[in-house]
Scaffold this motif. Structure first.
Motif, PDB file in Angstrom:
ATOM      1  N   TRP A   1       5.560   0.304  -7.932  1.00  0.00           N
ATOM      2  CA  TRP A   1       4.542  -0.629  -7.676  1.00  0.00           C
ATOM      3  C   TRP A   1       4.586  -1.491  -9.058  1.00  0.00           C
ATOM      4  O   TRP A   1       4.768  -0.926 -10.007  1.00  0.00           O
ATOM      5  CB  TRP A   1       3.341  -0.051  -7.594  1.00  0.00           C
TER       6      TRP A   1
ATOM      7  N   VAL B   1      -4.989  10.027   1.570  1.00  0.00           N
ATOM      8  CA  VAL B   1      -5.223   8.994   0.384  1.00  0.00           C
ATOM      9  C   VAL B   1      -4.723   7.774   0.526  1.00  0.00           C
ATOM     10  O   VAL B   1      -3.426   7.763   1.175  1.00  0.00           O
ATOM     11  CB  VAL B   1      -4.872   9.480  -0.988  1.00  0.00           C
ATOM     12  N   ARG B   2      -5.266   6.501   0.327  1.00  0.00           N
ATOM     13  CA  ARG B   2      -4.501   5.289   0.547  1.00  0.00           C
ATOM     14  C   ARG B   2      -4.751   4.494  -0.525  1.00  0.00           C
ATOM     15  O   ARG B   2      -5.716   4.122  -1.029  1.00  0.00           O
ATOM     16  CB  ARG B   2      -4.830   4.623   1.915  1.00  0.00           C
ATOM     17  N   VAL B   3      -3.618   3.684  -1.240  1.00  0.00           N
ATOM     18  CA  VAL B   3      -3.873   2.954  -2.495  1.00  0.00           C
ATOM     19  C   VAL B   3      -3.174   1.579  -1.903  1.00  0.00           C
ATOM     20  O   VAL B   3      -2.056   1.550  -1.295  1.00  0.00           O
ATOM     21  CB  VAL B   3      -3.109   3.580  -3.575  1.00  0.00           C
ATOM     22  N   GLU B   4      -3.965   0.560  -2.304  1.00  0.00           N
ATOM     23  CA  GLU B   4      -3.605  -0.757  -2.021  1.00  0.00           C
ATOM     24  C   GLU B   4      -3.235  -1.432  -3.272  1.00  0.00           C
ATOM     25  O   GLU B   4      -4.276  -1.531  -3.922  1.00  0.00           O
ATOM     26  CB  GLU B   4      -4.500  -1.516  -0.994  1.00  0.00           C
ATOM     27  N   THR B   5      -1.964  -2.045  -3.497  1.00  0.00           N
ATOM     28  CA  THR B   5      -1.634  -2.881  -4.679  1.00  0.00           C
ATOM     29  C   THR B   5      -0.774  -3.901  -4.013  1.00  0.00           C
ATOM     30  O   THR B   5       0.441  -3.647  -3.465  1.00  0.00           O
ATOM     31  CB  THR B   5      -1.022  -1.953  -5.621  1.00  0.00           C
TER      32      THR B   5
ATOM     33  N   PHE C   1       0.892  -1.216  -0.164  1.00  0.00           N
ATOM     34  CA  PHE C   1       0.007   0.005   0.014  1.00  0.00           C
ATOM     35  C   PHE C   1       1.072   1.318   0.009  1.00  0.00           C
ATOM     36  O   PHE C   1       2.093   1.324   0.127  1.00  0.00           O
ATOM     37  CB  PHE C   1      -0.941  -0.079   1.122  1.00  0.00           C
TER      38      PHE C   1
ATOM     39  N   GLU D   1       0.250   5.636   1.091  1.00  0.00           N
ATOM     40  CA  GLU D   1      -0.621   6.279   1.756  1.00  0.00           C
ATOM     41  C   GLU D   1      -0.013   7.767   1.732  1.00  0.00           C
ATOM     42  O   GLU D   1       1.266   7.878   1.890  1.00  0.00           O
ATOM     43  CB  GLU D   1      -1.231   5.976   3.236  1.00  0.00           C
TER      44      GLU D   1
END
Length: 132
Positions: free
Chosen positions: A79, A53-57, A42, A44
């Motif tokens: 990523w 904002v948080r992105v999980e990948t 992730f 953030e």
């Protein structure tokens, strides 16, 4: 929007039907072998408007030895995406790390416009002669 730079084995990072992908397994194995990288899965940050904002990948990682890591919310996030490893808006220091990683993965570093980064640059900031 930003400008992405890609670690890729493809002729062009955007090629869809290329079998030279960097797999998620290969990427996570690389991260485990590099003590400067941390696998978080992730990212953030706080946006300029103050929103969180948080992105999980899966495979999202951070370069912990980046000189600006943690300063003013800066992080060097890497990523996996479509068989490539991507960094948004990398500075010279991050691009140099990308070149190191590409060497280990038998890949190259390519910008959104197709340019190749294959030579490390000096991270010493030089002022123009008229500002000396």
């Amino acid at each position: 929007m930003g400008y992405n730079i890609h670690i890729t084995r493809k002729e062009n990072w955007f090629d869809e039907n290329d079998t030279n992908n960097i797999s998620l397994t290969e990427w996570t194995e690389y991260i485990k072998s590099d003590n400067e990288m941390r696998l978080d899965n992730f990212a953030e940050a706080t946006a300029t408007n103050g929103e969180y904002v948080r992105v999980e990948t899966k495979g999202m990682s951070v370069w912990t030895k980046y000189s600006k890591d943690g300063h003013d919310g800066n992080h060097a996030w890497f990523w996996p995406d479509s068989g490539n490893i991507v960094v948004k808006n990398p500075d010279i220091e991050i691009r140099n790390k990308m070149i190191d990683i590409a060497g280990r993965l038998r890949a190259k570093v390519q910008g959104d416009d197709g340019e190749i980064y294959d030579t490390k640059e000096s991270t010493i900031e030089r002022r123009p002669w008229w500002k000396v």
